[in-house]
Each structure stands twice: as C-alpha cells, then as structure tokens.
Design an enzyme around this catalytic site. Structure first.
Site, mmCIF file in Angstrom:
data_model
loop_
_atom_site.group_PDB
_atom_site.id
_atom_site.type_symbol
_atom_site.label_atom_id
_atom_site.label_comp_id
_atom_site.label_asym_id
_atom_site.label_seq_id
_atom_site.Cartn_x
_atom_site.Cartn_y
_atom_site.Cartn_z
ATOM 1 N N ASP A 68 0.852 -1.181 0.000
ATOM 2 C CA ASP A 68 0.000 0.000 0.000
ATOM 3 C C ASP A 68 0.892 1.236 0.000
ATOM 4 O OD1 ASP A 68 -1.903 2.099 0.690
ATOM 5 O OD2 ASP A 68 -3.226 0.514 1.411
ATOM 6 N N ASP A 136 -7.550 -5.641 -2.992
ATOM 7 C CA ASP A 136 -8.438 -4.701 -2.311
ATOM 8 C C ASP A 136 -7.849 -3.293 -2.370
ATOM 9 O OD1 ASP A 136 -10.713 -3.934 -0.921
ATOM 10 O OD2 ASP A 136 -9.808 -4.293 1.039
ATOM 11 N N HIS A 139 -10.254 1.291 -6.372
ATOM 12 C CA HIS A 139 -11.316 0.651 -7.144
ATOM 13 C C HIS A 139 -11.668 1.390 -8.424
ATOM 14 C CE1 HIS A 139 -11.456 -2.127 -4.015
ATOM 15 N NE2 HIS A 139 -12.576 -1.822 -3.409
#
Length: 206
Positions: A68, A136, A139
């Site tokens: 991330d 995840d 998006h």
C-alpha cells in the site's frame, strides 16, 4: 485464548471497511490454501484485513505481505465521501495511513511485512509464487485492471485469489472489482469457490 484468536479479536475491533463475516471468510480462505508461499494483499488501509490474514499465518507458519502507498484511494481524498481529515499529515498535506496501520498490526509484526509502495512498482521485482492474493486496492477501473495484470500471474497453481468489493449490481457499489472477477473467470484459469458478501474467492487451476 490462542494467539490466532487474539489476532482475530483485534481484527474485528480494528478500524476499517471490511465486515466481520467477510474478514473471517478471508481468514478461513488463507487457512485452507494448501500450496506453499506467502499471503499478499494489495490495499491495506489501516491494517484490518492484514490482521485477519495474520491470524491464519500464525496457524500455518506463513508470512503476510501488505502492499500500500498509504496515501488513500480516490474516495479518501479531500471533498470525497470517505475523507478523514485527521489522517492528513500536516507536514506534507497528504493523507497518510501508515501510522494507523502500524498501530493496528503491531501485535502481528513478526508475521506481517509492510511494503510502502504502489503495487505495480513492487510487482516489477516480485518473483516469489503466492499462495493467496487479496485484491483490495483502489477501485477505479484503471487501477483495478493494473493490479490484476501485475499480480494475478504471480499466484501459484492451486493458490487462492480473493477479490473484495465485488458487486454485480452497480446500485450496490463500484464495478471495477466486479470487472476483475469477470475477466479472471473468463480466462478459464480459475474456478470459483464459495464467497461471502462482496468477497469472492477463486482457485487457480493452471
């Protein structure tokens, strides 16, 4: 209470957007995967899902790698629905979730390796076959497709692909993760496993 159960309890109490049933399903999928290799997640936010994976990792002797940039996705930026002003670093004026992430995963630092980078940058130098890949990240259509193209090929045959926030109906949520799910299935290289809520699970066949 076992250490894995303590991590599950910490995951349930941690800040984040993953419902408890989906978090447990992710944990169970990580626990059930049979091929060797690490568990890697793209998109960590404050570490909630990392703890669900860590609980499985301590039971199976695996390592969790989280990827991330910790600057948040589009919906976390100023003026957007999920913006949290307290997460802005006053020195840079930019969102920074890394301090919160570190507080969350502190109980699992021996099994969680945090990589602060954009996923496509790390993918260029990553060579270890994965047992589980959890998508995840951001998006948007562009970023979801980029994560798919960069990482799905690094999953071992027999490994598990987990995709979060898959909503077939556009009224329920964004369509980028659903698009990833559909493209992966259409490849013929995966079979679908039982999912939970918006979490979809697939097993790599070849």
């Amino acid at each position: 209470m076992s250490r894995a159960d303590e991590l599950l309890a910490a995951a349930a109490a941690a800040p984040g957007f993953m419902p408890a049933d989906e978090g447990r399903a992710l944990h169970d999928a990580a626990l059930a995967v049979e091929v060797p290799g690490p568990l890697l997640e793209i998109g960590s936010w404050m570490g909630k899902s990392a703890l669900y994976l860590a609980a499985a990792a301590v039971r199976t002797g695996r390592t969790v790698v989280t990827v991330d940039h910790h600057r948040g996705s589009e919906e976390h930026q100023p003026g957007w629905e999920y913006h949290q002003p307290e997460l802005v670093d006053p020195a840079t004026g930019l969102l920074d979730t890394l301090p919160s992430f570190r507080r969350t995963v502190h109980p699992a630092e021996d099994v969680v390796v945090a990589v602060v980078a954009r996923s496509e940058v790390l993918a260029q130098v990553w060579t270890t076959p994965l047992a589980l890949l959890f998508l995840d990240g951001s998006h948007t259509e562009e970023s979801a497709r980029r994560d798919q193209e960069a990482w799905v090929g690094k999953l071992s045959v027999g490994g598990t692909l987990a995709i979060h926030d898959v909503f077939p109906d556009p009224a329920d949520g964004g369509q980028a993760p659903f698009g990833v799910h559909q493209r992966v299935l259409a490849s013929g290289e995966f079979t679908e496993l039982p999912g939970t809520g918006s979490l979809r699970l697939l097993r790599r066949l070849r």
